[in-house]
Write an enzyme that holds these catalytic residues in place. Structure first.
Site, PDB file in Angstrom:
ATOM      1  N   ASP A 115      -3.559   2.214  -5.412  1.00  0.00           N
ATOM      2  CA  ASP A 115      -2.247   2.172  -4.739  1.00  0.00           C
ATOM      3  C   ASP A 115      -2.056   0.943  -3.848  1.00  0.00           C
ATOM      4  O   ASP A 115      -1.182   0.925  -2.998  1.00  0.00           O
ATOM      5  CB  ASP A 115      -2.034   3.465  -3.915  1.00  0.00           C
ATOM      6  CG  ASP A 115      -2.689   3.410  -2.546  1.00  0.00           C
ATOM      7  OD1 ASP A 115      -3.767   2.791  -2.422  1.00  0.00           O
ATOM      8  OD2 ASP A 115      -2.114   3.969  -1.603  1.00  0.00           O
ATOM      9  N   GLU A 116      -2.869  -0.070  -4.057  1.00  0.00           N
ATOM     10  CA  GLU A 116      -2.890  -1.165  -3.089  1.00  0.00           C
ATOM     11  C   GLU A 116      -3.113  -2.510  -3.775  1.00  0.00           C
ATOM     12  O   GLU A 116      -3.928  -2.599  -4.698  1.00  0.00           O
ATOM     13  CB  GLU A 116      -4.081  -0.877  -2.176  1.00  0.00           C
ATOM     14  CG  GLU A 116      -4.085  -1.489  -0.844  1.00  0.00           C
ATOM     15  CD  GLU A 116      -5.415  -1.158  -0.146  1.00  0.00           C
ATOM     16  OE1 GLU A 116      -5.855  -2.014   0.609  1.00  0.00           O
ATOM     17  OE2 GLU A 116      -5.999  -0.097  -0.382  1.00  0.00           O
ATOM     18  N   ASP A 133       0.863  -1.186   0.000  1.00  0.00           N
ATOM     19  CA  ASP A 133       0.000   0.000   0.000  1.00  0.00           C
ATOM     20  C   ASP A 133       0.901   1.239   0.000  1.00  0.00           C
ATOM     21  O   ASP A 133       1.680   1.437   0.936  1.00  0.00           O
ATOM     22  CB  ASP A 133      -0.901  -0.046   1.245  1.00  0.00           C
ATOM     23  CG  ASP A 133      -1.906   1.097   1.290  1.00  0.00           C
ATOM     24  OD1 ASP A 133      -1.711   2.105   0.585  1.00  0.00           O
ATOM     25  OD2 ASP A 133      -2.873   0.985   2.057  1.00  0.00           O
ATOM     26  N   MET A 134       0.794   2.037  -1.053  1.00  0.00           N
ATOM     27  CA  MET A 134       1.626   3.238  -1.160  1.00  0.00           C
ATOM     28  C   MET A 134       1.311   4.203  -0.009  1.00  0.00           C
ATOM     29  O   MET A 134       0.176   4.289   0.445  1.00  0.00           O
ATOM     30  CB  MET A 134       1.358   3.956  -2.491  1.00  0.00           C
ATOM     31  CG  MET A 134       1.630   3.121  -3.724  1.00  0.00           C
ATOM     32  SD  MET A 134       3.373   2.744  -3.960  1.00  0.00           S
ATOM     33  CE  MET A 134       4.012   4.353  -4.379  1.00  0.00           C
TER      34      MET A 134
HETATM   35  P1  TTP Z   1      -5.149   5.077   0.804  1.00  0.00           P
HETATM   36  O1  TTP Z   1      -4.145   4.022   0.530  1.00  0.00           O
HETATM   37  O2  TTP Z   1      -6.327   4.741   1.674  1.00  0.00           O
HETATM   38  O3  TTP Z   1      -4.453   6.331   1.478  1.00  0.00           O
HETATM   39  P2  TTP Z   1      -3.023   6.959   1.224  1.00  0.00           P
HETATM   40  O4  TTP Z   1      -2.214   6.152   0.270  1.00  0.00           O
HETATM   41  O5  TTP Z   1      -3.191   8.392   0.840  1.00  0.00           O
HETATM   42  O6  TTP Z   1      -2.381   6.932   2.649  1.00  0.00           O
HETATM   43  P3  TTP Z   1      -1.823   5.677   3.457  1.00  0.00           P
HETATM   44  O7  TTP Z   1      -0.366   5.964   3.673  1.00  0.00           O
HETATM   45  O8  TTP Z   1      -2.583   5.669   4.747  1.00  0.00           O
HETATM   46  O9  TTP Z   1      -2.058   4.464   2.635  1.00  0.00           O
HETATM   47  O10 TTP Z   1      -5.731   5.626  -0.549  1.00  0.00           O
HETATM   48  C1  TTP Z   1      -4.950   5.742  -1.733  1.00  0.00           C
HETATM   49  C2  TTP Z   1      -5.318   6.985  -2.495  1.00  0.00           C
HETATM   50  O11 TTP Z   1      -6.704   6.955  -2.829  1.00  0.00           O
HETATM   51  C3  TTP Z   1      -5.123   8.263  -1.711  1.00  0.00           C
HETATM   52  O12 TTP Z   1      -3.809   8.771  -1.835  1.00  0.00           O
HETATM   53  C4  TTP Z   1      -6.149   9.163  -2.284  1.00  0.00           C
HETATM   54  C5  TTP Z   1      -7.263   8.253  -2.745  1.00  0.00           C
HETATM   55  N1  TTP Z   1      -8.380   8.305  -1.785  1.00  0.00           N
HETATM   56  C6  TTP Z   1      -9.432   9.185  -2.047  1.00  0.00           C
HETATM   57  O13 TTP Z   1      -9.428   9.889  -3.057  1.00  0.00           O
HETATM   58  N2  TTP Z   1     -10.457   9.259  -1.122  1.00  0.00           N
HETATM   59  C7  TTP Z   1     -10.490   8.511   0.018  1.00  0.00           C
HETATM   60  O14 TTP Z   1     -11.433   8.623   0.812  1.00  0.00           O
HETATM   61  C8  TTP Z   1      -9.396   7.591   0.252  1.00  0.00           C
HETATM   62  C9  TTP Z   1      -9.394   6.762   1.513  1.00  0.00           C
HETATM   63  C10 TTP Z   1      -8.385   7.538  -0.669  1.00  0.00           C
HETATM   64 MG    MG Z   2      -2.073   4.098   0.475  1.00  0.00          MG
END
Ligand code: TTP
Ligand code: MG
Length: 378
Positions: free
Chosen positions: A102-103, A8-9
């Protein structure tokens, strides 16, 4: 025992922004809708210290951190980076289940390497290629691998082995358990259950009373049992867009413009799902409500808006419309995760009768690379 990795990025959209503009490194960066009713997509870890998080109204984020850097969402750019990351994952194995931009989960059971080393290799390659960090979790099932990747974000790497379970899960909030959503968490809180530790005290029957048919799954999950496979292919059979026009028209240029717009949207969706398509279908409903659909199956897989559009307009121009058009639609099917043409469509026929392969080839050549859907010309 399986070997599963979850990657997960970190703060994905915000990290891309910080990478593309290094002046933003170390600063609270908030990405999202900047208009009055916009919400936060994500924010950098620096911004999280102020209590900002995804889905929070943007005005609230501005109140919490007035000196933050607020940026609009650049989807195309994030998709480009995401593709590079997934390319690295697919280099390791084909058993990849994308969960979002990103996952992903990877099943590396059959790779003759220590899974922790594979996770390290992914982290290094992602950093070298994109300049960004990714957190990775390693375990023997999907639930635990995901818990592991979340363990020491950002730039984390964590292994959860069998002997660590269930102790490692005990202090976690129940909302971390896959299958327990926000509403269930609230409900549990009301009856004094907040941590996995509290859930562990409940019998399977009690959990079934609370969660219905999912009770048993949750009972198992918090004890480290999760048999869900890493699913490489989500059943997307076709992706399409259509619209009823404001006014019936026979203006081919106008209809082409719609096809252009649809091609862009469809291409983005394909890229998001990491799919390629081989069949393009144009649907037209006339002012008399008769529906015409015409398809073309290509000799190769495509995903770019230009390629989809070119095929779509060719189909449109060929279909001699005699009445004004009321509705226009475009869809793509024959989807695949691999760009390389697989013989699957004709595989069985080829095995039965090798000659058919030649005919397909000749038909393709005759039609300049195209052949008619379902091999109806063959
Ligand atoms: P996530 O992997 O949930 O969040 P993240 O990568 O920003 O942070 P983390 O280090 O906790 O993993 O989501 C990936 C991307 O998806 C995030 O950068 C932006 C987008 N996203 C949205 O647009 N709306 C949302 O509600 C969420 C949770 C994510
Ligand atoms: Mg992420």
């Amino acid at each position: 025992m399986r070997k599963i990795i979850h990657v997960d990025m970190d703060a994905f959209f915000a990290s891309v922004e910080q990478h593309d503009n290094p002046k933003l490194k170390g600063k609270p960066v908030i990405v999202g809708g900047l208009s009055g009713r916009g919400v936060v997509s994500t924010c950098s870890y620096e911004a999280r210290k102020y209590g900002i998080h995804s889905a929070m109204p943007m005005y609230m984020a501005k109140t919490l951190c007035p000196h933050g850097v607020f940026l609009p969402v650049r989807f195309e750019r994030y998709r480009e980076v995401s593709k590079k990351v997934f390319d690295i994952l697919y280099e390791i194995t084909n058993i990849v289940e994308p969960l979002s931009i990103d996952e992903a989960y990877l099943d590396v059971t059959d790779i003759d390497k220590n899974p922790e080393d594979i996770a390290k290799e992914i982290k290094e390659k992602v950093y070298m290629t994109t300049g960004l960090t990714v957190s990775a979790g390693v375990s023997y099932n999907k639930f635990l691998a995901k818990i592991a990747s979340d363990w020491n974000k950002p730039d984390g790497l964590m292994v959860i082995s069998e002997d660590m379970v269930p102790d490692i899960l005990r202090p976690l909030s129940v909302s971390k358990v896959y299958g327990i959503g926000e509403k269930s968490s609230e409900r549990l809180k009301k009856i004094g259950i907040e941590k996995v530790d509290d859930l562990l005290k409940l019998s399977e029957e009690e959990l079934t009373n609370i969660f219905g048919k999912y009770g048993k799954e949750i009972y198992d999950r918090i004890r480290g049992i999760d048999l869900r496979p890493v699913e490489t292919y989500r059943e997307t059979k076709s992706i399409g867009k259509e619209t009823t026009l404001k006014k019936d028209t026979d203006d081919i240029d106008l209809l082409s413009k719609y096809l252009k717009r649809f091609s862009k949207i469809i291409s983005s969706e394909l890229k998001e799902e990491r799919l390629y398509c081989r069949t393009v279908t144009v649907k037209i409903k006339t002012s008399h409500f008769t529906v015409h659909t015409k398809s073309r199956t290509l000799n190769e897989y495509i995903d770019s808006p230009e390629d989809i559009y070119n095929v779509a307009t060719a189909i449109l121009k060929e279909s001699k419309i005699s009445q004004p058009v009321r509705l226009i639609g475009l869809s793509v099917s024959n989807l695949s995760r691999n760009k390389i043409k697989q013989l699957s469509l004709f595989d069985s026929e080829i095995r039965k009768n090798i000659k058919i392969d030649k005919i397909v080839y000749e038909v393709n050549k005759k039609l300049g690379g195209y052949f008619v859907k379902k091999g109806s010309d063959i």
